[in-house]
Design a protein around this motif. Structure first.
Motif, short mmCIF file in Angstrom:
data_model
loop_
_atom_site.label_atom_id
_atom_site.label_comp_id
_atom_site.label_asym_id
_atom_site.label_seq_id
_atom_site.Cartn_x
_atom_site.Cartn_y
_atom_site.Cartn_z
N LYS A 29 -4.37 -4.67 1.89
CA LYS A 29 -3.42 -4.07 0.95
C LYS A 29 -1.97 -4.29 1.39
CE LYS A 29 -6.72 -0.60 -0.64
NZ LYS A 29 -6.99 0.85 -0.84
N ASP A 38 0.82 -1.20 0.00
CA ASP A 38 0.00 0.00 0.00
C ASP A 38 0.86 1.26 0.00
OD1 ASP A 38 -2.48 1.25 -0.06
OD2 ASP A 38 -2.59 1.46 2.11
N SER A 39 2.13 1.10 -0.34
CA SER A 39 3.03 2.26 -0.40
C SER A 39 2.95 2.90 -1.77
CB SER A 39 4.47 1.82 -0.13
OG SER A 39 5.02 1.18 -1.27
N ILE A 55 4.17 -3.18 5.22
CA ILE A 55 3.51 -3.03 3.92
C ILE A 55 3.60 -4.27 3.06
CG2 ILE A 55 3.86 -0.52 3.87
CD1 ILE A 55 6.15 -1.08 1.84
#
Length: 344
Positions: A207, A8-9, A182
């Motif tokens: 995510k 989700d980065s 992440i």
């Protein structure tokens, strides 16, 4: 070469990452995987970079730090901002009881040691290599968040976590306003699809990107082991450095791979890697190689798009009987086309 979003980065990485567990080979265990030294590693890294793949994965436990030393020696020849480095901590490093796990002290000490061995000022992606039942999630998260603030790591993730452990960590991060992991580096292949039961739905829902380790199941899907022939000479398969496998299930998969290979012209490894890349939540594959020829062939799988009939054949051959409660969930809700059952 194709880029994919890292969880989700806002960062994007190649869909293939060179794994370095074969580097150094200075311990008995990792010697069975390979003993790639600096000159050979330099050729492998150059092959990756020349092909547009600028990402490299290692860990402090690989040959007890020597793999990081080899990688660091090679990467110093490249511009740091053009290279993506991922490393990990958490595995056993010595008999000292504080030299294993993910305590605040272990994480901070390990990052400093990895920075020295890698000859760099920062690590792009830092993983907790294994779940540590002794250390509270909050302690590990606070240590990782502080390292991000200090600029010593850019992002962090976990590896080999169960779904409920990872969900608990995500929830604690949210509760305390801390940065989340992440990515999850996890084992997933045609021959090992347990990841799909809970970890994949979690990755999609929250995510969390997936970096897949051993997408060829430790060379079991290399084409050297088939129902009618086996060739393990000069391979890791000829050692005890591989893990147990249900051989009849493997042969069912290699039978299907043989059909796809004959019809597509691709090799077993290329097909197996392309199949994993086609799965939901997968950000990138961590692949290993003993030589540049093998590496180039595997990297080319990043561009392969398998025919839908071949994917269906491989799906069917590799599917295992589901454990409870997954078979019950599929049986009871399949007709409603629910999430996440038919998404994969």
């Amino acid at each position: 070469m194709k880029y994919r979003q890292l969880g989700d980065s806002g960062y994007f990485i190649p869909n293939m990452i060179l794994g370095t567990a074969t580097f150094a080979g200075s311990t008995e265990f990792f010697k069975k995987w390979g003993n790639v030294q600096v000159d050979e590693a330099r050729e492998l890294v150059k092959t990756c970079v020349d092909s547009g793949f600028n990402a490299f994965d290692t860990a402090d436990c690989y040959s007890l730090g020597d793999a990081e030393v080899v990688l660091g020696e090679v990467l110093k020849d490249y511009k740091r901002n053009e290279i993506f480095i991922s490393t990990k901590t958490g595995m056993w490093m010595s008999e000292n009881p504080n030299d294993i796990g993910t305590s605040r002290t272990k994480i901070i000490t390990s990052v400093e040691a990895s920075l020295r061995r890698l000859q760099t000022d920062y690590i792009d992606l830092y993983h907790l290599h294994c779940y540590d039942a002794k250390t509270p999630h909050l302690e590990a998260l606070q240590a990782l968040n502080n390292l991000v603030k200090q600029g010593k790591i850019r992002y962090f993730g976990v590896s080999n976590y169960s779904a409920w452990h990872l969900m608990k960590m995500l929830s604690i991060a949210d509760k305390h306003g801390l940065q989340r992991p992440i990515v999850h580096q996890a084992y997933y292949s045609l021959a090992a699809r347990e990841f799909e039961n809970e970890l994949m739905p979690l990755a999609l829902e929250e995510k969390v990107g997936t970096l897949v380790w051993s997408p060829l199941s430790g060379a079991m899907l290399s084409g050297k082991i088939m129902r009618k022939s086996q060739d393990t000479k000069g391979s890791r398969l000829g050692t005890d450095g591989v893990w147990d496998m249900d051989m009849e299930h493997l042969y069912t998969i290699t039978d299907a791979l043989e059909i796809v290979a004959q019809e597509s012209g691709y090799s077993f490894p290329q097909i197996s890697l392309a199949w994993v890349l086609s799965r939901p939540s997968v950000s990138s594959l961590v692949i290993g190689a003993r030589n540049t020829q093998q590496l180039k062939a595997n990297l080319s799988a990043g561009k392969i798009v398998l025919d839908s009939k071949h994917i269906e054949l491989l799906d069917k051959a590799s599917q295992r009987k589901l454990a409870y409660p997954y078979w019950h969930q599929r049986f009871t809700v399949d007709n409603r086309d629910p999430y996440p059952v038919k998404r994969y």
